[in-house]
Design an enzyme around this catalytic site. Structure first.
Site, PDB file in Angstrom:
ATOM      1  N   ASP A  21       0.764  -1.070   0.070  1.00 16.10           N
ATOM      2  CA  ASP A  21      -0.044   0.127  -0.168  1.00 16.10           C
ATOM      3  C   ASP A  21       0.931   1.081  -0.057  1.00 16.10           C
ATOM      4  OD1 ASP A  21      -2.392   1.162  -0.049  1.00 16.10           O
ATOM      5  OD2 ASP A  21      -2.767   1.125   2.134  1.00 16.10           O
ATOM      6  N   HIS A  38       2.830   3.422  -9.054  1.00 12.08           N
ATOM      7  CA  HIS A  38       2.836   1.986  -9.480  1.00 12.08           C
ATOM      8  C   HIS A  38       4.125   1.648 -10.004  1.00 12.08           C
ATOM      9  CE1 HIS A  38      -1.237   2.147  -7.762  1.00 12.08           C
ATOM     10  NE2 HIS A  38      -1.733   2.624  -8.881  1.00 12.08           N
ATOM     11  N   LEU A 132      11.809 -19.897  -5.039  1.00  8.13           N
ATOM     12  CA  LEU A 132      10.833 -19.053  -4.536  1.00  8.13           C
ATOM     13  C   LEU A 132       9.470 -19.194  -5.219  1.00  8.13           C
ATOM     14  CD1 LEU A 132      10.247 -16.739  -2.624  1.00  8.13           C
ATOM     15  CD2 LEU A 132      10.723 -15.146  -4.543  1.00  8.13           C
TER      16      LEU A 132
HETATM   17  C1  FPP Z   1      -2.142   0.087  -3.264  1.00  3.09           C
HETATM   18  O1  FPP Z   1      -1.722   1.212  -3.350  1.00  3.09           O
HETATM   19  C2  FPP Z   1      -1.605  -0.576  -4.377  1.00  3.09           C
HETATM   20  C3  FPP Z   1      -2.136  -1.286  -5.474  1.00  3.09           C
HETATM   21  C4  FPP Z   1      -3.550  -1.069  -5.740  1.00  3.09           C
HETATM   22  C5  FPP Z   1      -1.217  -2.075  -6.480  1.00  3.09           C
HETATM   23  C6  FPP Z   1      -0.116  -2.525  -6.098  1.00  3.09           C
HETATM   24  C7  FPP Z   1       0.693  -2.711  -7.434  1.00  3.09           C
HETATM   25  C8  FPP Z   1       1.929  -2.679  -7.525  1.00  3.09           C
HETATM   26  C9  FPP Z   1       2.853  -2.394  -6.353  1.00  3.09           C
HETATM   27  C10 FPP Z   1       2.762  -2.708  -8.848  1.00  3.09           C
HETATM   28  C11 FPP Z   1       2.673  -3.793  -9.552  1.00  3.09           C
HETATM   29  C12 FPP Z   1       2.902  -5.253  -8.882  1.00  3.09           C
HETATM   30  C13 FPP Z   1       3.379  -6.327  -9.371  1.00  3.09           C
HETATM   31  C14 FPP Z   1       3.469  -7.483  -8.449  1.00  3.09           C
HETATM   32  C15 FPP Z   1       4.342  -6.091 -10.254  1.00  3.09           C
HETATM   33  P1  FPP Z   1      -2.583   2.480  -3.564  1.00  3.09           P
HETATM   34  O2  FPP Z   1      -2.519   2.976  -4.906  1.00  3.09           O
HETATM   35  O3  FPP Z   1      -4.187   2.102  -2.991  1.00  3.09           O
HETATM   36  O4  FPP Z   1      -1.983   3.635  -2.621  1.00  3.09           O
HETATM   37  P2  FPP Z   1      -2.548   4.803  -1.518  1.00  3.09           P
HETATM   38  O5  FPP Z   1      -3.277   4.265  -0.742  1.00  3.09           O
HETATM   39  O6  FPP Z   1      -1.320   5.699  -1.405  1.00  3.09           O
HETATM   40  O7  FPP Z   1      -3.522   5.319  -2.684  1.00  3.09           O
END
Ligand code: FPP
Length: 250
Positions: A21, A38, A132
């Protein structure tokens, strides 16, 4: 615990699950679009995948796209899917080098065909790797997985937890030859403290670790802190500690 023991003899291999997150806030605090967060998040994924085995982690499940994330702006969803597809292809290309087996868990019927192709190609290219077990949760909902398994089981008279876990792995498309695994440690970055529908059944006895660190900033040193904390926990699974048990028995 002595520092050296952490790396040399891990007491037990760990299944680590991460709620990554904070990508959006990381980007917004820099005046960047959320998609930049992201993108930086993918770099953090690579760092943690490379570091994980040295901390005794043999299974790593990452929450990349929740079934609830469909509610986000289609542009953000598109950007995320683009990054994920690229990740599946590029990781598969280097996975043999790092002995990483890649699979996806979650629903597949709502994914774009390009994403499905990326997943299937990564899964088949890495099926022989054993170092892994990297599971990427895409269009995943823990509650829905439990509900679908329960519906499947409705006609059975007796269901063991082991059988239920096996079916649960099946409805989320976990490869057949990978055992369903309880989570040992769940990390959530970004300062929030909730499970957000992630691996609800598998986290029954997971140790929970919350950190303020935003996911794009998460490093191997942060992972080491979390593992150190985890190794110091007293996991009793509902039993009493051995020291108390021996006193009450005498
Ligand atoms: C939550 O942060 C994160 C996500 C919804 C997406 C997670 C994806 C990645 C880290 C990139 C791709 C993943 C892989 C496995 C290659 P948020 O966007 O809700 O953050 P916020 O709470 O600050 O808005």
């Amino acid at each position: 615990m002595k520092e050296s023991t952490l790396y040399i003899v891990p007491p037990k291999q760990i299944h680590l699950a991460i709620l990554m997150d904070g990508n959006g806030r990381w980007a917004e605090s820099r005046g960047l679009p959320r998609s930049a967060g992201h993108r930086a998040g993918v770099e953090a994924v690579r760092r943690i995948v490379r570091a994980a085995p040295s901390f005794g982690i043999d299974a790593l499940t990452l929450f990349a796209f929740s079934s609830s994330n469909w509610q986000r702006d289609p542009q953000e969803v598109g950007a995320l899917f683009g990054l994920l597809e690229k990740f599946f292809f590029s990781e598969a290309a280097t996975a043999a080098q790092h002995d990483v087996r890649i699979s996806a868990i979650g629903r597949r019927d709502r994914l774009p065909s390009t994403m499905l192709a990326a997943i299937e190609s990564a899964e088949s290219a890495t099926a022989g790797n054993t170092g892994l077990d990297l599971r990427i949760a895409v269009d995943y909902s823990g509650r829905e997985a439990i509900l679908r398994t329960a519906c499947w089981m409705v006609s059975s008279t007796e269901v063991t937890q082991r059988e239920f876990s096996r079916r649960l792995a099946e409805v989320t498309h976990t490869p057949e030859d990978l055992p369903s695994r309880d989570v040992d440690l769940l990390i959530r970055t970004g300062g929030e403290q909730r499970l957000s529908d992630f691996l609800l059944w598998e986290c029954a006895y997971a140790e929970l670790y919350f950190t303020e660190r935003m996911w794009p900033d998460f490093t191997a040193a942060d992972l080491e802190l979390a593992i150190r904390d985890f190794r110091g926990r007293d996991r009793r699974f509902g039993a009493v500690p051995a020291s108390v048990a021996s006193v009450s028995a005498s």
